[in-house]
Scaffold this motif. Structure first.
Motif, PDB file in Angstrom:
ATOM      1  N   ILE A 186      18.231  -0.800 -41.645  1.00 25.71           N
ATOM      2  CA  ILE A 186      17.276  -1.909 -41.588  1.00 25.71           C
ATOM      3  C   ILE A 186      16.931  -2.282 -40.147  1.00 25.71           C
ATOM      4  CG2 ILE A 186      17.012  -4.391 -42.041  1.00 25.71           C
ATOM      5  CD1 ILE A 186      18.567  -3.927 -44.659  1.00 25.71           C
ATOM      6  N   PHE A 187      17.939  -2.310 -39.277  1.00 24.54           N
ATOM      7  CA  PHE A 187      17.722  -2.802 -37.917  1.00 24.54           C
ATOM      8  C   PHE A 187      17.558  -1.684 -36.888  1.00 24.54           C
ATOM      9  CE2 PHE A 187      20.277  -6.034 -40.170  1.00 24.54           C
ATOM     10  CZ  PHE A 187      19.305  -7.019 -40.242  1.00 24.54           C
ATOM     11  N   GLY A 188      17.818  -0.446 -37.271  1.00 26.84           N
ATOM     12  CA  GLY A 188      17.583   0.686 -36.378  1.00 26.84           C
ATOM     13  C   GLY A 188      18.506   0.739 -35.184  1.00 26.84           C
ATOM     14  N   VAL A 189      19.727   0.205 -35.325  1.00 24.36           N
ATOM     15  CA  VAL A 189      20.698   0.217 -34.229  1.00 24.36           C
ATOM     16  C   VAL A 189      22.076   0.569 -34.783  1.00 24.36           C
ATOM     17  CG1 VAL A 189      19.461  -1.489 -32.838  1.00 24.36           C
ATOM     18  CG2 VAL A 189      21.184  -2.261 -34.488  1.00 24.36           C
ATOM     19  N   GLU A 190      22.952   0.991 -33.883  1.00 22.15           N
ATOM     20  CA  GLU A 190      24.331   1.283 -34.277  1.00 22.15           C
ATOM     21  C   GLU A 190      25.175   0.014 -34.203  1.00 22.15           C
ATOM     22  OE1 GLU A 190      25.046   3.996 -35.597  1.00 22.15           O
ATOM     23  OE2 GLU A 190      23.392   5.283 -34.938  1.00 22.15           O
ATOM     24  N   VAL A 191      26.342   0.094 -34.820  1.00 22.68           N
ATOM     25  CA  VAL A 191      27.332  -0.978 -34.709  1.00 22.68           C
ATOM     26  C   VAL A 191      28.118  -0.753 -33.424  1.00 22.68           C
ATOM     27  CG1 VAL A 191      29.391  -2.013 -35.740  1.00 22.68           C
ATOM     28  CG2 VAL A 191      27.497  -1.252 -37.206  1.00 22.68           C
ATOM     29  N   ALA A 192      28.113  -1.746 -32.549  1.00 26.03           N
ATOM     30  CA  ALA A 192      28.762  -1.599 -31.242  1.00 26.03           C
ATOM     31  C   ALA A 192      30.230  -1.994 -31.263  1.00 26.03           C
ATOM     32  CB  ALA A 192      28.031  -2.443 -30.199  1.00 26.03           C
ATOM     33  N   GLU A 193      30.599  -2.925 -32.159  1.00 23.16           N
ATOM     34  CA  GLU A 193      31.978  -3.442 -32.126  1.00 23.16           C
ATOM     35  C   GLU A 193      32.354  -3.989 -33.495  1.00 23.16           C
ATOM     36  OE1 GLU A 193      33.617  -5.785 -28.568  1.00 23.16           O
ATOM     37  OE2 GLU A 193      33.308  -7.341 -30.102  1.00 23.16           O
ATOM     38  N   VAL A 194      33.625  -3.798 -33.855  1.00 24.16           N
ATOM     39  CA  VAL A 194      34.133  -4.273 -35.137  1.00 24.16           C
ATOM     40  C   VAL A 194      35.422  -5.058 -34.907  1.00 24.16           C
ATOM     41  CG1 VAL A 194      34.963  -3.635 -37.441  1.00 24.16           C
ATOM     42  CG2 VAL A 194      33.197  -2.246 -36.323  1.00 24.16           C
ATOM     43  N   THR A 195      35.501  -6.238 -35.506  1.00 24.77           N
ATOM     44  CA  THR A 195      36.737  -7.005 -35.568  1.00 24.77           C
ATOM     45  C   THR A 195      37.014  -7.274 -37.037  1.00 24.77           C
ATOM     46  OG1 THR A 195      36.203  -8.086 -33.469  1.00 24.77           O
ATOM     47  CG2 THR A 195      37.931  -9.091 -34.812  1.00 24.77           C
ATOM     48  N   ALA A 196      38.226  -6.951 -37.500  1.00 25.74           N
ATOM     49  CA  ALA A 196      38.469  -7.008 -38.943  1.00 25.74           C
ATOM     50  C   ALA A 196      39.827  -7.597 -39.292  1.00 25.74           C
ATOM     51  CB  ALA A 196      38.359  -5.609 -39.539  1.00 25.74           C
ATOM     52  N   GLU A 197      39.857  -8.253 -40.446  1.00 25.61           N
ATOM     53  CA  GLU A 197      41.088  -8.665 -41.110  1.00 25.61           C
ATOM     54  C   GLU A 197      41.106  -7.984 -42.464  1.00 25.61           C
ATOM     55  OE1 GLU A 197      43.672 -10.438 -40.201  1.00 25.61           O
ATOM     56  OE2 GLU A 197      42.956 -11.146 -38.244  1.00 25.61           O
ATOM     57  N   LEU A 215      33.752  -8.603 -38.872  1.00 28.99           N
ATOM     58  CA  LEU A 215      32.760  -9.210 -38.001  1.00 28.99           C
ATOM     59  C   LEU A 215      32.252  -8.123 -37.071  1.00 28.99           C
ATOM     60  CD1 LEU A 215      34.522 -12.586 -37.141  1.00 28.99           C
ATOM     61  CD2 LEU A 215      32.856 -12.112 -38.954  1.00 28.99           C
ATOM     62  N   LEU A 216      30.952  -7.909 -37.060  1.00 31.47           N
ATOM     63  CA  LEU A 216      30.349  -6.815 -36.313  1.00 31.47           C
ATOM     64  C   LEU A 216      29.453  -7.354 -35.209  1.00 31.47           C
ATOM     65  CD1 LEU A 216      29.067  -4.662 -39.332  1.00 31.47           C
ATOM     66  CD2 LEU A 216      31.370  -4.690 -38.358  1.00 31.47           C
ATOM     67  N   LYS A 217      29.334  -6.571 -34.157  1.00 29.14           N
ATOM     68  CA  LYS A 217      28.313  -6.822 -33.149  1.00 29.14           C
ATOM     69  C   LYS A 217      27.422  -5.585 -33.125  1.00 29.14           C
ATOM     70  CE  LYS A 217      29.442  -8.635 -29.196  1.00 29.14           C
ATOM     71  NZ  LYS A 217      30.003  -8.757 -27.822  1.00 29.14           N
ATOM     72  N   LEU A 218      26.141  -5.775 -33.451  1.00 30.42           N
ATOM     73  CA  LEU A 218      25.205  -4.667 -33.413  1.00 30.42           C
ATOM     74  C   LEU A 218      24.792  -4.390 -31.975  1.00 30.42           C
ATOM     75  CD1 LEU A 218      22.953  -5.542 -36.496  1.00 30.42           C
ATOM     76  CD2 LEU A 218      25.144  -4.329 -36.424  1.00 30.42           C
ATOM     77  N   GLU A 219      24.261  -3.197 -31.751  1.00 32.57           N
ATOM     78  CA  GLU A 219      23.887  -2.801 -30.381  1.00 32.57           C
ATOM     79  C   GLU A 219      22.858  -3.741 -29.757  1.00 32.57           C
ATOM     80  OE1 GLU A 219      24.465   2.006 -29.822  1.00 32.57           O
ATOM     81  OE2 GLU A 219      22.601   1.259 -30.689  1.00 32.57           O
ATOM     82  N   ASN A 220      22.052  -4.372 -30.598  1.00 37.01           N
ATOM     83  CA  ASN A 220      21.043  -5.293 -30.077  1.00 37.01           C
ATOM     84  C   ASN A 220      21.596  -6.699 -29.861  1.00 37.01           C
ATOM     85  OD1 ASN A 220      21.345  -6.082 -32.711  1.00 37.01           O
ATOM     86  ND2 ASN A 220      19.224  -5.690 -33.316  1.00 37.01           N
ATOM     87  N   GLY A 221      22.914  -6.847 -30.012  1.00 38.13           N
ATOM     88  CA  GLY A 221      23.557  -8.127 -29.775  1.00 38.13           C
ATOM     89  C   GLY A 221      23.631  -9.044 -30.978  1.00 38.13           C
ATOM     90  N   VAL A 327      37.295  -3.249 -31.940  1.00 35.14           N
ATOM     91  CA  VAL A 327      37.285  -1.799 -31.717  1.00 35.14           C
ATOM     92  C   VAL A 327      35.839  -1.325 -31.770  1.00 35.14           C
ATOM     93  CG1 VAL A 327      37.941   0.445 -32.694  1.00 35.14           C
ATOM     94  CG2 VAL A 327      39.589  -1.440 -32.688  1.00 35.14           C
ATOM     95  N   ALA A 328      35.482  -0.407 -30.891  1.00 34.22           N
ATOM     96  CA  ALA A 328      34.137   0.183 -30.867  1.00 34.22           C
ATOM     97  C   ALA A 328      34.120   1.448 -31.714  1.00 34.22           C
ATOM     98  CB  ALA A 328      33.720   0.516 -29.446  1.00 34.22           C
ATOM     99  N   PRO A 329      33.285   1.515 -32.762  1.00 33.91           N
ATOM    100  CA  PRO A 329      33.213   2.737 -33.579  1.00 33.91           C
ATOM    101  C   PRO A 329      32.897   3.980 -32.757  1.00 33.91           C
ATOM    102  CG  PRO A 329      32.069   0.943 -34.655  1.00 33.91           C
ATOM    103  CD  PRO A 329      32.409   0.461 -33.285  1.00 33.91           C
ATOM    104  N   GLY A 330      32.124   3.822 -31.692  1.00 32.00           N
ATOM    105  CA  GLY A 330      31.776   4.964 -30.859  1.00 32.00           C
ATOM    106  C   GLY A 330      32.950   5.601 -30.149  1.00 32.00           C
TER     107      GLY A 330
END
Length: 332
Positions: A186-197, A215-221, A327-330
């Motif tokens: 939908i947003f055309g960007v990768e997931v930059a960061e993941v924090t999970a419980e 909780l994710l941070k997309l590449e576009n912030g 953690v960064a998926p990349g």
């Protein structure tokens, strides 16, 4: 077109048979399964030819196959299929380890066949409409996204879903991939960061997780979340939900992919009260798109990379939960 099904281990195999039978010119040649109980049961239930081994089915030279085995066995079956020259639609998650996913990519490229990841929600009209609205700027600048993917515990139907060695995890690996893929699409960007419980609040009898909050941070912030769980009880009126809220400067879009339903009460059924959906079946759209790509020799609309990137989000979630840190998926 002749299509075979490699393993009936996954629940979706049952629906895929019906989807394929609705497509003109498609012949389902049968399915392979090394589990005698499953083989006898589904051969009788669907009037399908049962092959004792996967090699026996592939010896029939199908044009394409659908891999619906246990998650950890996808690599083995994909490699077998592509060596026989068959195109592949692989159930999600495409693997439980990045090493297996990368090996599958190498095998597909060496064989010169196509590989499609089974992400049916891309073919939901509600999701397609949401993507179009975001692309058109109807919401303005997107500020945040919230996603929910719940279901009942699938172990009642296939015990392996709650066996870590075969499934790779529990609810988090089972449900995160759908929303992770939709966010990318939908947003055309990768997931930059993941924090999970990640934990198991719903079924103390299993050794896998039954709930995950990401909780994710997309590449576009843009911040986003994924609430994945096997929290619905067996008496719940349908399997589960896929919902999303996209908040923007100009408004909020609320998506409920399975909102359209009828209330039905029946005696003598597992679910005495049910919500029967009248919305289009996204699996039908996905299977038709796969068949069209094979027939026309065009790239599949959902690629290996789409499956791989969603898997990396899942693995980042598990690692984040272990480390109690983003953690960064990349990096995986």
């Amino acid at each position: 077109m002749r299509i075979g099904i490699l393993s009936f281990a996954h629940l979706h195999a049952e629906g895929y048979v019906q989807n394929l039978r609705r497509i003109s010119g498609v012949e389902v040649i049968g399915f392979s399964d090394t589990d005698p109980e499953r083989g006898r049961r589904f051969s009788q239930a669907y009037g399908l030819r049962w092959f004792w081994t996967h090699e026996d089915l592939l010896a029939e030279h199908p044009d394409a196959v659908i891999v619906t085995s246990e998650n950890a066995r996808h690599r083995e079956l994909v490699e077998l299929a592509v060596r026989s020259g068959a195109h592949v639609l692989c159930e999600k998650p495409i693997a439980t380890r990045t090493e297996d996913a990368l090996a599958m990519k190498a095998a597909v490229e060496a064989a010169g066949v196509s590989f499609m990841t089974a992400f049916p929600m891309r073919f939901s009209p509600a999701v397609e409409a949401a993507r179009a609205m975001v692309a058109e700027g109807a919401l303005g600048r997107v500020l945040a996204v919230v996603g929910v993917n719940h279901s009942e515990n699938p172990k009642r139907h296939r015990a392996w879903f709650a066996e870590k060695a075969l499934a790779g995890g529990g609810a988090t690996i089972d449900h995160t991939v759908h929303l992770a893929d939709l966010y990318r699409w939908i947003f055309g960007v990768e997931v930059a960061e993941v924090t999970a419980e990640i934990s198991n609040p719903f079924d103390p009898e299993v050794d896998v997780d039954t709930a995950g909050l990401l909780l994710l941070k997309l590449e576009n912030g843009v911040p986003a979340s994924i609430d994945a769980s096997w929290s619905r009880p067996p008496s719940y009126p349908r399997w589960g939900h896929l919902k999303m809220e996209i908040g923007g400067e100009k408004g909020t879009l609320v998506l409920d992919a399975f909102a359209g339903h009828l209330h039905v009460w029946r005696r003598g059924q597992e679910r005495a009260y049910e919500w029967l959906g009248f919305h289009p079946d996204p699996n039908q759209g996905m299977l038709e798109a796969f068949v069209d790509s094979v027939r026309n020799g065009t790239p599949p609309p959902v690629s290996w990379r789409d499956g791989y990137e969603a898997l990396r989000v899942v693995l980042a979630a598990y690692r984040s939960a272990e480390r109690h840190a983003p953690v960064a998926p990349g990096d995986l």
